[in-house]
Design an enzyme around this catalytic site. Structure first.
Site, mmCIF file in Angstrom:
data_model
loop_
_atom_site.group_PDB
_atom_site.id
_atom_site.type_symbol
_atom_site.label_atom_id
_atom_site.label_comp_id
_atom_site.label_asym_id
_atom_site.label_seq_id
_atom_site.Cartn_x
_atom_site.Cartn_y
_atom_site.Cartn_z
ATOM 1 C CG ASP A 182 -27.748 51.468 23.358
ATOM 2 O OD1 ASP A 182 -26.994 50.540 22.986
ATOM 3 O OD2 ASP A 182 -28.444 52.127 22.566
ATOM 4 C CB CYS A 219 -30.313 50.053 18.964
ATOM 5 S SG CYS A 219 -28.665 50.634 19.413
ATOM 6 C CE LYS A 226 -31.264 53.965 21.627
ATOM 7 N NZ LYS A 226 -29.815 53.761 21.463
ATOM 8 C CG HIS A 232 -15.865 33.381 10.405
ATOM 9 N ND1 HIS A 232 -16.826 34.153 9.776
ATOM 10 C CD2 HIS A 232 -16.295 32.091 10.281
ATOM 11 C CE1 HIS A 232 -17.781 33.377 9.302
ATOM 12 N NE2 HIS A 232 -17.492 32.117 9.598
ATOM 13 C CG ASP A 240 -29.633 48.009 23.285
ATOM 14 O OD1 ASP A 240 -28.604 47.947 23.989
ATOM 15 O OD2 ASP A 240 -29.819 48.924 22.455
ATOM 16 C CG HIS A 241 -26.530 46.049 21.797
ATOM 17 N ND1 HIS A 241 -25.446 46.852 22.059
ATOM 18 C CD2 HIS A 241 -27.431 46.834 21.149
ATOM 19 C CE1 HIS A 241 -25.675 48.064 21.583
ATOM 20 N NE2 HIS A 241 -26.878 48.088 21.039
#
Length: 529
Positions: free
Chosen positions: A41, A81, A129, A252, A314-315
């Protein structure tokens, strides 16, 4: 004789059938390879190759890089996630799975690539997980996602902090992950090693995701970067960069919202930023050691040579880049993931620059196992890229990847198209919120939005994006979903609503501004859209 010819023809037919069933390009001696995926993760993919890999010692990731193929431009399909994992397990883009946030993901009976492996004769094992089906995560998390369009600013996370535990002898910090890794290693040694069929093992880790900040109570988010001196010794402090930040006034509007809701709009010293980044890298080093335990188990049991090993995440984590931590952003620290694959069919020491994403893993695994992938998957097999089985394979993979985000800590649906030197980011309906365009060859820190400097590039990339997904329509569907879900939740609470919403993970005094906040919610619910 005629009978002998028939027997030979039948034998050849059986061999051809077995070859087609078992994926001849990656099989050894007609045996389908085992498949092991370790998915962590929040692991920044840039740490798996130079120059990022120099800042922290990651010996087992380096081992995979030398033994197999490294994908230099691998991206999540959603930088959070559950939607990310839903895309990986289903092989479909987020707007197709409708995995809008950490609460709304895949149905429990959705077919995954591991289900198809089991149907084809693989022995399967899932550990750790998983986090890709609907219905999990906290009430705070889902309400924050549903109300992201409401015109108020509420801090939703704890301010990022570091926590040093133990000393040089303290190795196992994330005990839950270590227990799962031990279990997976034992399974390889005691079960996988004695199987008479190929196996597929999935190990999902929590690290290097920040830990829950206990001082903020049981509903707090994960904003504590925790490690020990043992892992900090793996970090080269002199190579830690202090990222440049735009002034808050120059951000932004969606980045401003994210920075505020992540509780990062206050002052941070250079020492604080460096410490957070060092602790994050140390947590990555601990993750690498868990990967190493799996590799060691495969090697010691003689299974490694006929096993495809995949390491990904996942990221990523911004680790204070762009004045943010956590994910939920299309900036590189959040969206760029590791992807290293070794084993039959993948070249040693190869680095692939082609942009790829997590949805590509589904058809890749099907290809490895010699199974036909369903026709409705969004990804493409990575075996169509350079491999041992083909010196000059056909280029089947498109030259772009898509990521999208619809959850909390960003007040608009976000769509990222990564192709060549460009990263194009569009929001909402494509009109109400300005887009962003970054030239990653000249601006690796993503500080210069050049969308107006290159109008032709902007136009062409937006046209390409719209050909892939009707993003204004998807944004409207998410907006409608958020209203419906929040309204149903509020009505379900009845008279308890005011107390429940006041006690969510808002790091402000809700009661002080309750009338104004409720007016904003009512205006949102009663709006025309």
């Amino acid at each position: 004789t005629c009978r002998r010819r028939i027997a030979i023809m039948f034998f050849v037919f059986v061999l051809i059938l077995m070859f087609n069933m078992h994926g001849g390009s990656v099989c050894q001696n007609g045996i389908r390879p085992n498949i092991v995926m370790v998915m962590s993760d929040a692991f920044d993919g840039r740490l798996t190759f130079d120059p990022g890999s120099r800042v922290v010692q990651l010996p087992y990731i380096n081992y995979l890089r030398e033994l197999g193929t490294t994908f230099l431009n691998a991206y999540t399909n959603s930088p959070i996630c559950c939607p990310s994992r839903a895309a990986m397990w289903s092989g479909k883009f987020v707007h197709l799975t409708q995995s809008w946030n950490n609460y709304k993901c895949l149905d429990a009976n959705a077919t995954t690539w591991m289900d198809l492996l089991e149907q084809s004769g693989y022995h399967i094992q899932r550990m750790g997980k998983l986090d890709y089906t609907s219905g999990s995560h906290s009430v705070s998390n889902r309400v924050e996602a549903w109300t992201r369009d409401v015109q108020f600013l509420l801090r939703q996370e704890g301010r990022p902090v570091t926590q040093l535990v133990g000393n040089m002898s303290k190795v196992r910090i994330m005990t839950q992950d270590w227990k799962t890794t031990d279990k997976a290693s034992q399974w390889i040694r005691h079960t996988a090693a004695s199987l008479h069929q190929p196996f597929a093992l999935y190990l999902g880790l929590n690290l290097p995701h920040p830990y829950r900040t206990d001082s903020l109570g049981p509903t707090a988010g994960g904003s504590t970067f925790r490690t020990s001196l043992y892992w900090l010794k793996k970090v080269s402090f002199d190579l830690i960069s202090v990222p440049k930040w735009l002034p808050m006034s120059a951000m932004h509007p969606v980045d401003y919202y994210s920075t505020f809701t992540k509780n990062c709009s206050g002052n941070f010293t250079e020492e604080e930023v460096t410490s957070i980044r060092a602790f994050y890298y140390a947590m990555c080093a601990e993750t690498d050691a868990m990967l190493g335990q799996i590799i060691s188990a495969l090697r010691e049991t003689g299974l490694l040579n006929n096993t495809v090993v995949i390491f990904t995440a996942d990221h990523g984590d911004l680790a204070m880049e762009h004045r943010q931590f956590y994910k939920m952003s299309m900036f590189e620290g959040s969206s760029h993931v590791p992807l290293l694959i070794t084993g039959p069919g993948f070249m040693s020491g190869l680095q692939v620059s082609q942009p790829v994403s997590l949805v590509d893993l589904y058809p890749t695994i099907m290809d490895i196992a010699g199974i036909s992938a369903p026709g409705d998957v969004s990804g493409h097999s990575l075996l169509s890229l350079p491999s041992k089985s083909s010196a000059d394979p056909p280029k089947l993979h498109p030259d772009w990847v898509l990521s999208e985000y619809h959850g909390c800590n960003a007040n608009a649906s976000t769509y990222m198209l990564r192709t060549g030197q460009w990263k194009y980011i569009a929001y909402a309906d494509g009109l109400s919120i300005p887009p962003q365009l970054f030239d990653l060859t000249r601006d690796k820190e993503e500080l210069q939005n050049v969308v107006h400097k290159f109008p032709d590039v902007w136009t062409n990339l937006d046209k390409l994006l719209r050909s892939i997904v009707d993003y204004p329509k998807v944004s409207e569907a998410v907006h409608h979903y958020n209203k419906q879900q929040f309204l149903a939740w509020r009505q379900g609470l009845g008279s308890n609503y005011s107390q429940v919403i006041a006690n969510l993970r808002w790091h402000v005094d809700w009661q002080k501004d309750a009338p104004a906040n409720e007016r904003a919610i009512d205006e949102w619910l009663n709006g025309s859209s």
